[in-house]
Design an enzyme around this catalytic site. Structure first.
Site, mmCIF file in Angstrom:
data_model
loop_
_atom_site.group_PDB
_atom_site.id
_atom_site.type_symbol
_atom_site.label_atom_id
_atom_site.label_comp_id
_atom_site.label_asym_id
_atom_site.label_seq_id
_atom_site.Cartn_x
_atom_site.Cartn_y
_atom_site.Cartn_z
ATOM 1 N N HIS A 311 9.184 55.426 46.132
ATOM 2 C CA HIS A 311 8.916 56.496 47.078
ATOM 3 C C HIS A 311 7.875 56.019 48.068
ATOM 4 O O HIS A 311 6.960 55.290 47.696
ATOM 5 C CB HIS A 311 8.404 57.747 46.347
ATOM 6 N N ASP A 368 15.189 62.272 42.773
ATOM 7 C CA ASP A 368 16.642 62.131 42.742
ATOM 8 C C ASP A 368 17.165 61.467 41.474
ATOM 9 O O ASP A 368 18.363 61.490 41.223
ATOM 10 C CB ASP A 368 17.116 61.320 43.958
HETATM 11 N N1 CMC Z 1 14.930 49.154 44.081
HETATM 12 C C1 CMC Z 1 14.525 47.883 44.239
HETATM 13 N N2 CMC Z 1 13.509 47.515 45.027
HETATM 14 C C2 CMC Z 1 12.859 48.477 45.693
HETATM 15 C C3 CMC Z 1 13.236 49.826 45.596
HETATM 16 C C4 CMC Z 1 14.303 50.160 44.747
HETATM 17 N N3 CMC Z 1 14.696 51.418 44.603
HETATM 18 N N4 CMC Z 1 12.426 50.572 46.389
HETATM 19 C C5 CMC Z 1 11.591 49.716 46.972
HETATM 20 N N5 CMC Z 1 11.843 48.445 46.556
HETATM 21 C C6 CMC Z 1 11.097 47.235 46.905
HETATM 22 C C7 CMC Z 1 11.439 46.744 48.305
HETATM 23 O O1 CMC Z 1 12.516 45.844 48.287
HETATM 24 C C8 CMC Z 1 10.132 46.103 48.716
HETATM 25 O O2 CMC Z 1 10.030 44.853 48.053
HETATM 26 P P1 CMC Z 1 9.243 43.628 48.753
HETATM 27 O O3 CMC Z 1 7.821 44.095 48.899
HETATM 28 O O4 CMC Z 1 9.413 42.496 47.825
HETATM 29 O O5 CMC Z 1 9.908 43.401 50.083
HETATM 30 C C9 CMC Z 1 9.068 47.029 48.094
HETATM 31 O O6 CMC Z 1 9.715 47.600 46.941
HETATM 32 C C10 CMC Z 1 8.596 48.129 49.015
HETATM 33 O O7 CMC Z 1 9.752 48.787 49.517
HETATM 34 P P2 CMC Z 1 9.820 49.574 50.880
HETATM 35 O O8 CMC Z 1 11.233 49.783 51.269
HETATM 36 O O9 CMC Z 1 8.898 48.918 51.872
HETATM 37 O O10 CMC Z 1 9.178 50.938 50.427
HETATM 38 P P3 CMC Z 1 9.241 52.260 51.237
HETATM 39 O O11 CMC Z 1 8.053 53.044 50.841
HETATM 40 O O12 CMC Z 1 9.447 51.988 52.685
HETATM 41 O O13 CMC Z 1 10.608 52.926 50.700
HETATM 42 C C11 CMC Z 1 12.186 54.248 49.587
HETATM 43 C C12 CMC Z 1 10.693 54.066 49.949
HETATM 44 C C13 CMC Z 1 12.336 55.592 48.889
HETATM 45 C C14 CMC Z 1 13.028 54.270 50.884
HETATM 46 C C15 CMC Z 1 12.652 53.087 48.671
HETATM 47 O O14 CMC Z 1 11.828 53.040 47.521
HETATM 48 C C16 CMC Z 1 14.123 53.187 48.309
HETATM 49 O O15 CMC Z 1 14.981 52.749 49.073
HETATM 50 N N6 CMC Z 1 14.437 53.776 47.087
HETATM 51 C C17 CMC Z 1 15.822 53.960 46.705
HETATM 52 C C18 CMC Z 1 16.395 55.169 47.426
HETATM 53 C C19 CMC Z 1 15.889 56.465 46.871
HETATM 54 O O16 CMC Z 1 15.835 56.699 45.674
HETATM 55 N N7 CMC Z 1 15.515 57.378 47.804
HETATM 56 C C20 CMC Z 1 15.062 58.728 47.455
HETATM 57 C C21 CMC Z 1 13.650 58.953 47.853
HETATM 58 S S1 CMC Z 1 12.973 60.418 47.092
HETATM 59 C C22 CMC Z 1 13.818 61.699 47.833
HETATM 60 C C23 CMC Z 1 13.263 62.032 49.130
HETATM 61 O O17 CMC Z 1 12.138 62.544 49.190
HETATM 62 O O18 CMC Z 1 13.967 61.805 50.127
#
Ligand code: CMC
Length: 434
Positions: A311, A368
């Protein structure tokens, strides 16, 4: 209702050998901010903050989150307490009007929702125009935007009209959602009923038919109501920011709500609940314990992510996920209800929470991860999951829209950029281009 920002000692910024003083403030919960609103005018610099992870776009008195501590509160009330003791309509009132309703206010609010639940009869024709198998989020976004043609908004919005529009949206989003499902399965539409409360009414429109009553299961009604409560607001997330952005142009609120629905649809936001179930089904069909999926999610050469994990704000645990996991346990422990996907989800969570990749990146189950299992237990088809998220989120979107509208002034959202394209070049006739 709004606590003023507390001024702190100003910050000093040195740029190109010049020093600038920037005001700093603290909010009521101690969050600190540097005010850079005059930065470009004074220094010629802008800030670069892709994804706005460090940018406070507004002051808001609706929802408080502490992502490090796993805290979520609506108007000061802890989400755990609201989930346990309250009901969605009461929470919608809290978000929209700032306070939990008195008995009289509650009656007035829920009566208004009930009376606003029917959509214009002519809108029914639209449902026939969508191809069979259309994603219900596409239908929902279109139909919510089209409410503006059936319920036109006057140029000068008085408070009575504003309250009615808000009621229309909170109530009709549920009617449209159920109608889009009925159309997708080729069944006649079931009208909302004045006799039923908000969540029951929705489930009845989804599952009753002219030849068969729907037996409402109290635990299912409660679980779906709780799902709505947990999704009702989440401060400046992607869809709410889209609502504020679209609303800042003073676009009509039906179009603004539709912008929120479109932003919610994506798999990294509200669309994740559908993706979680698809992922669990894939693991189930493959017969593995999820290790292969986890390895794929960790592989930087693969676009795959562990859906329902991570998240932007919660770097500890998502309090909504904790509530839903308990609710899932309760629902799936009922006699006659079982779901092999729940066991897979539990195993997957255990494996991920012991894996250094997820630990070091502070990736925990989000709302989720477990919500889809609850929706499955209620018989909600997977492609409707994000639609239910949208129903729950509607009061939050509208609370933010109203807060913006009645704030100090509405400033149109217009970020800057750093241009990285070609510098000036001249037009060549087509036959001279290589
Ligand atoms: N699985 C594998 N790796 C992950 C995941 C995941 N679900 N989420 C983040 N990472 C890794 C990402 O690859 C990155 O790695 P590195 O630092 O080596 O490049 C690191 O963790 C940070 O990721 P980020 O994308 O910069 O983090 P963010 O804060 O921008 O993204 C997120 C948050 C929710 C978009 C992401 O965690 C994600 O895509 N999760 C899966 C989708 C999901 O479950 N979304 C629902 C969110 S909760 C409902 C809502 O409020 O909308």
């Amino acid at each position: 209702m709004t606590e003023p920002l507390q001024p702190l000692s100003p910050a000093t910024l040195t740029l190109d050998d010049k020093s600038y003083t920037l005001p700093t403030y603290a909010g009521i919960e101690g969050e600190k901010a540097i005010d850079i609103s005059k930065l470009r005018t004074q220094t010629g610099y802008i800030t670069l903050d892709e994804g706005y992870g460090n940018t406070g776009a507004c002051e808001s008195a609706i929802t408080y989150i502490d992502g490090e501590k796993g805290i979520l509160r609506y108007r000061g009330y802890a989400i755990e307490e609201l989930a346990e003791k309250s009901r969605f309509v009461e929470v919608a009132h809290l978000l929209l009007h700032g306070e939990l309703p008195t008995t009289e206010q509650f009656l007035k609010f829920s009566t208004r929702l009930n009376e606003s639940s029917i959509i214009h009869e002519d809108m029914h024709h639209f449902f026939n125009g969508f191809p069979r198998g259309s994603h219900p989020m596409g239908i929902l976004a279109t139909m919510v935007a089209s409410l503006s043609t059936f319920y036109p908004i006057p140029d000068e919005l008085d408070s009575a009209t504003e309250i009615q529009i808000v009621a229309n949206l909170v109530s009709q989003v549920r009617t449209i959602a159920a109608f889009s499902y009925k159309k997708s399965i080729g069944e006649p539409l079931i009208y909302p009923s004045y006799k039923l409360k908000y969540t029951r009414n929705f489930l009845n429109m989804m599952f009753a038919s002219p030849v068969r009553d729907y037996e409402l299961d109290e635990d299912i009604v409660r679980a779906i109501d709780m799902f709505f409560i947990l999704h009702a607001d989440h401060e400046q997330n992607c869809s709410t920011s889209s609502v504020r952005t679209a609303g800042s142009s003073m676009a009509n609120v039906y179009a603004v709500a539709s912008a929120g629905i479109c932003a919610l649809w994506g798999p990294r936001h509200g669309g994740a609940n559908q993706q979680v179930i698809q992922m669990l089904e894939e693991i189930h069909a493959g017969g593995g314990d999820g290790t292969a999926f986890i390895n794929q999610a960790k592989d930087k050469n693969s676009p795959s992510r562990l859906m329902g994990f991570g998240h932007r704000v919660y770097k500890n645990f998502d309090p909504r996920a904790m509530v839903l996991k308990k609710q899932c346990d309760k629902l799936l422990n009922k006699a006659g209800v079982s779901d092999p996907l729940f066991d897979i989800a539990r195993r997957l969570e255990e494996i991920a929470l012991q894996d250094d990749y997820f630990i070091s990146r502070k990736l925990y189950p989000n709302v989720d991860f477990y919500s889809g299992l609850i929706l499955r237990a209620a018989g909600i088809p997977t492609n409707m999951f994000t639609v239910l998220f949208a129903i729950g989120r509607m009061p939050g979107w509208l609370a933010h829209w109203r807060e913006m509208l009645h704030g100090k002034q509405v400033t149109i959202t217009r970020p800057r950029q750093i241009y990285v394209g070609k510098t000036l070049r001249h037009y060549q006739d087509i036959d001279q281009r290589s």
